[in-house]
Design a protein around this motif. Structure first.
Motif, PDB file in Angstrom:
ATOM      1  N   LEU A   1       0.824  -1.211   0.000  1.00  0.00           N
ATOM      2  CA  LEU A   1       0.000   0.000   0.000  1.00  0.00           C
ATOM      3  C   LEU A   1       0.860   1.263   0.000  1.00  0.00           C
ATOM      4  O   LEU A   1       0.568   2.231  -0.710  1.00  0.00           O
TER       5      LEU A   1
ATOM      6  N   TYR B   1      -6.293   9.399   1.114  1.00  0.00           N
ATOM      7  CA  TYR B   1      -6.068   8.157   1.855  1.00  0.00           C
ATOM      8  C   TYR B   1      -5.058   8.379   2.990  1.00  0.00           C
ATOM      9  O   TYR B   1      -5.300   8.014   4.143  1.00  0.00           O
TER      10      TYR B   1
ATOM     11  N   PHE C   1      -6.040   8.163   7.098  1.00  0.00           N
ATOM     12  CA  PHE C   1      -5.551   7.101   7.970  1.00  0.00           C
ATOM     13  C   PHE C   1      -4.450   7.564   8.917  1.00  0.00           C
ATOM     14  O   PHE C   1      -4.179   6.907   9.908  1.00  0.00           O
TER      15      PHE C   1
ATOM     16  N   LEU D   1      -3.590  -0.672   6.262  1.00  0.00           N
ATOM     17  CA  LEU D   1      -4.033   0.651   5.814  1.00  0.00           C
ATOM     18  C   LEU D   1      -3.369   1.747   6.619  1.00  0.00           C
ATOM     19  O   LEU D   1      -2.865   2.729   6.079  1.00  0.00           O
ATOM     20  N   ASN D   2      -3.359   1.589   7.934  1.00  0.00           N
ATOM     21  CA  ASN D   2      -2.806   2.623   8.805  1.00  0.00           C
ATOM     22  C   ASN D   2      -1.303   2.788   8.585  1.00  0.00           C
ATOM     23  O   ASN D   2      -0.818   3.893   8.314  1.00  0.00           O
TER      24      ASN D   2
END
Lengths: 297, 275
Positions: free
Chosen positions: B92, B114, B118, B153-154
Motif C-alpha cells: 500500500l 487516503y 488514515f 491501511l494505517n
C-alpha cells in the motif's frame, strides 16, 4: 543478434557505429553497416549524423533558444562556448529531449523527432533517439547503488536488449581502453571525481551512441583532476567519436575541436575552426568573452 | 532538499554516521546492572538498610508457571498478524507513494486523501470501524482479517510518506542519467530510483515495522486472541494482571530484539555502496 569479436565491437563503439543490434525500429536499418557500404565514402562523410533545425526553447516569456540550426558530420568534434545563460546547456539538453524544445526538430542519422507533440508516439520516438545520443553530465550522475561494471551494462541490457555476457564483454573492453579495468567492481563513491567522470563517459559509450554530448564535463572537478577527463575525451575524439562539448576549457577547444561555436542569448553568434573563432574572433561579444575565459584557463 | 544540494559528491558526507560506541565493555556491564536492578524490583525481596525499608513487588510464580504456555500460544498469532500486515502496508505504501507522485491530479489527490484519513484518525478507532462498522452494513470480517486490513491501511499511510520522501531524496541527476541512456520512466523508477530510495529509508521503515509489531496488540480489542488478548484472558479471572502482562511484554520485547538484530544487519549490508 551478433557482435563481431570483442575487438571490433569495441572499435565500433569508439567509432560511434552500432553493430549487430537487435534492429527493430525502422531507423535502425539505416544505421546498419551494410547500408553504409552502399554509400560512397564521400557521401558517408558529408551526410550529417546529427542535425538540429530551427530549435526554439521558451520558458514562459523567456526565450532561451532562439532558432538554432546545427549539422554535425560523422567524427566531427564541436565545442560550444559562451557565457553561462547563453543557452549552451539548454541546446544540449534539447538535443536528447531532456528538455522538451518548444519548436524545431532534431535528426540523428536520419531519425527525426519534431518538437512539441505530447503523444505516446512522441515519447516512443524520444526513447529511440536517446539510444543514439549519449550524454555526459557535469555532476557525473553515476548510479550510486551499482558498481562500475553494473553502471556500464545496465542500459545496454535493459534498453538495447543485449545479452548479459555481451554487455559485459563490451563494458570490459571499454574499461580497458579508458584505463579503468581495475575499477570494474568498485562502487562510484570510492572513486575520485575524475575517475567517476571517466566511468560516466564509458557508461555513455556502452550504448554505442552515434553522438556524444558533454555538458561541462570538467566543471565540477578540482583542477588537478580535469586533466585525466580531458585526456579521455581527446582519446575518443582521436578514435573518431562524434561529439558536442559544452566547455570552458579553451585549450581543449583549440586543440581538439574541428569547429568552435560561440553562443550568446540563444543563438549562434560565430562559428568556425578554432584557429579562427578563438584565434581571430570577429564579434565583439566573443572577444570580450575570450578575454575573460582565457584568463581563467 | 533540492536536486542541486543532493549532488553526487556530497552524498557520502550526508550519510556520515555517529562514531560507534568506544566503550562496549563498560556499556554492557552497566546494561546488565540496570537490568538486574529492574529484575530486583520484581523479586519480592524485602531489604532493610538501616532505617530504609525496601519492599519489592512479589510476583505469583505459581501462576506464571501454570499460565505462561497459554499466553505464549498467542505469539504465533502476533507474528502472523505482523507478517501479513507488513506485506500489506509495504504494498500500500509503495503504490500510494507512487500515486502521490504522479502528475495526474485525480490519482495524486486520491492518494493524498487516503494518507490524510488514515494518519488523521486513531488506529484503535479504525479497528472498530472496520470490524464493527462494516459488519453493521453487512460486510462481516473475522477479527484477524480486520486487524490485518486496518494495520496495513494505517501503516501503509505512514510508510507512504516515508517512501515518498525516500524517492524524492534520490538526486534528480540519477533520473536524468537514466533517461539519457534511453530508459523509460518505469524502468528508471524500478532500477535506479527505488533501489536507492529503499537504502535511504530502511532505518525508518524498520522502525515502522517494530512499532507495528507491537500495535498488533490492539487486535485483542476486536476478539483476536494474540499475545495481549491471551494475557488479559489469563490475568483477569485470577486477578494476576501483573504476571500475565509481564509474560506478554517479555515476548514483545524478545520479538523486537530479534527484529532489530536483523534490521541492523540489513542496514549494514545496504550501506555497502557508501563505503
Amino acid at each position: 543478434m551478433t557482435f563481431g569479436d570483442k575487438e571490433t565491437a569495441g572499435l565500433a563503439a569508439l567509432a560511434g557505429w552500432r553493430q549487430g543490434d537487435n534492429l527493430t525500429a525502422p531507423i535502425d536499418r539505416s544505421l546498419s553497416p551494410c547500408h553504409l557500404v552502399t554509400l560512397s565514402p564521400c557521401h558517408a562523410m558529408t551526410e550529417p549524423i546529427l542535425s538540429v533545425k530551427n530549435l526554439h526553447k521558451r520558458y514562459g516569456n523567456l526565450e532561451v533558444l532562439r532558432g538554432v540550426d546545427l549539422e554535425l558530420a560523422p567524427r566531427e568534434v564541436v565545442c560550444l562556448i559562451g557565457r553561462s545563460g547563453s543557452g549552451k546547456s539548454t541546446l544540449l539538453r534539447c538535443i536528447n529531449f531532456l528538455e522538451e524544445p518548444t519548436e524545431g526538430e532534431v535528426t540523428v542519422a536520419g531519425f527525426t523527432v519534431p518538437a512539441g507533440e505530447k503523444t505516446r508516439e512522441h515519447r516512443r520516438q524520444i526513447l529511440q533517439l536517446r539510444q543514439r545520443v549519449g550524454m555526459v553530465f557535469q555532476q557525473f550522475n553515476l548510479f550510486m547503488h551499482m558498481t562500475v561494471l553494473e553502471n556500464l551494462i545496465e542500459a545496454p541490457i535493459l534498453v538495447r536488449g543485449l545479452k548479459r555476457e555481451m554487455a559485459v564483454a563490451l563494458a570490459e573492453d571499454l574499461l580497458q581502453r579508458l584505463g579503468l579495468s581495475d575499477k570494474r567492481d568498485v562502487y562510484p563513491s570510492r572513486l575520485s571525481g575524475g575517475q567517476q567522470q571517466r566511468v560516466a563517459i564509458a557508461r555513455a559509450m556502452a550504448m554505442e551512441p552515434m553522438v556524444l554530448l558533454f555538458d561541462e564535463p570538467t566543471s565540477a572537478l578540482d583542477p588537478e583532476l580535469t586533466g585525466e577527463v580531458l585526456q579521455t575525451m581527446r582519446y575518443l575524439a582521436r578514435e573518431g567519436t562524434t561529439m558536442i562539448v559544452v566547455t570552458h576549457e579553451m585549450s581543449f577547444a583549440r586543440d581538439v575541436a574541428d569547429r568552435v561555436i560561440f553562443m550568446d542569448q540563444g543563438v549562434f553568434v560565430e562559428q568556425g575552426p578554432p584557429s579562427q573563432v578563438i584565434g581571430a574572433p570577429k564579434d565583439a561579444r566573443l572577444r570580450s568573452f575570450l578575454d575573460l575565459g582565457l584568463g581563467r584557463g | 532538499m533540492s536536486a542541486e544540494t543532493q549532488s553526487v559528491t556530497s552524498a557520502p558526507a550526508a550519510r556520515r554516521r555517529w562514531p560507534r560506541l568506544s566503550f562496549p565493555i563498560r556499556y554492557r556491564l552497566w546494561l546488565v546492572f540496570w537490568l538486574a536492578l529492574v529484575v530486583f524490583f520484581f523479586s519480592g525481596l524485602q531489604l532493610s538498610l538501616g532505617p530504609l525499608q525496601i519492599r519489592t513487588i512479589a510476583l505469583d510464580w505459581e501462576f506464571v508457571g501454570k499460565w505462561w504456555q497459554f499466553i505464549s500460544r498467542g505469539v504465533l498469532t502476533t507474528i502472523s498478524l505482523a507478517f501479513f500486515a507488513i506485506i500489506g502496508a509495504t504494498v500500500l505504501a509503495l503504490v500510494s507513494a507512487l500515486a502521490r507522485l504522479t502528475p495526474v491530479a485525480s490519482i495524486s489527490s486520491l492518494a493524498g486523501l487516503y494518507i490524510s484519513l488514515f494518519r488523521g484518525t486513531p488506529l484503535f478507532l479504525q479497528m472498530f470501524i472496520v470490524y464493527f462498522g462494516l459488519a453493521q452494513v453487512g460486510l462481516v470480517l473475522d477479527g484477524f482479517t480486520a486487524a490485518v486490513v486496518v494495520l496495513s491501511l494505517n501503516y501503509g499511510a505512514y510508510m507512504s510518506e516515508i517512501f515518498r520522501a525516500g524517492i524524492e531524496a534520490v538526486s534528480h541527476g540519477q533520473v536524468e542519467a537514466a533517461y539519457a541512456l534511453g530508459m523509460t520512466p518505469a524502468q528508471t523508477m524500478r532500477r535506479i530510483v527505488l533501489p536507492q530510495a529503499v537504502r535511504i529509508i530502511t532505518p525508518d521503515i524498520g522502525n515502522q515495522f517494530i512499532a507495528m509489531q507491537k500495535d498488533t496488540a490492539l487486535a485483542s480489542a476486536i476478539t483476536v486472541t494474540e499475545l495481549a488478548g491471551r494475557a488479559r484472558q489469563a490475568g483477569s479471572p485470577n486477578n494476576r494482571f501483573f504476571e500475565a502482562l509481564i509474560v506478554a511484554a517479555l515476548w514483545y520485547w524478545l520479538l523486537t530484539l530479534i527484529f532489530s538484530f536483523f534490521q541492523e544487519r540489513l542496514e549494514r549490508r545496504m550501506a555497502r555502496s557508501d563505503r
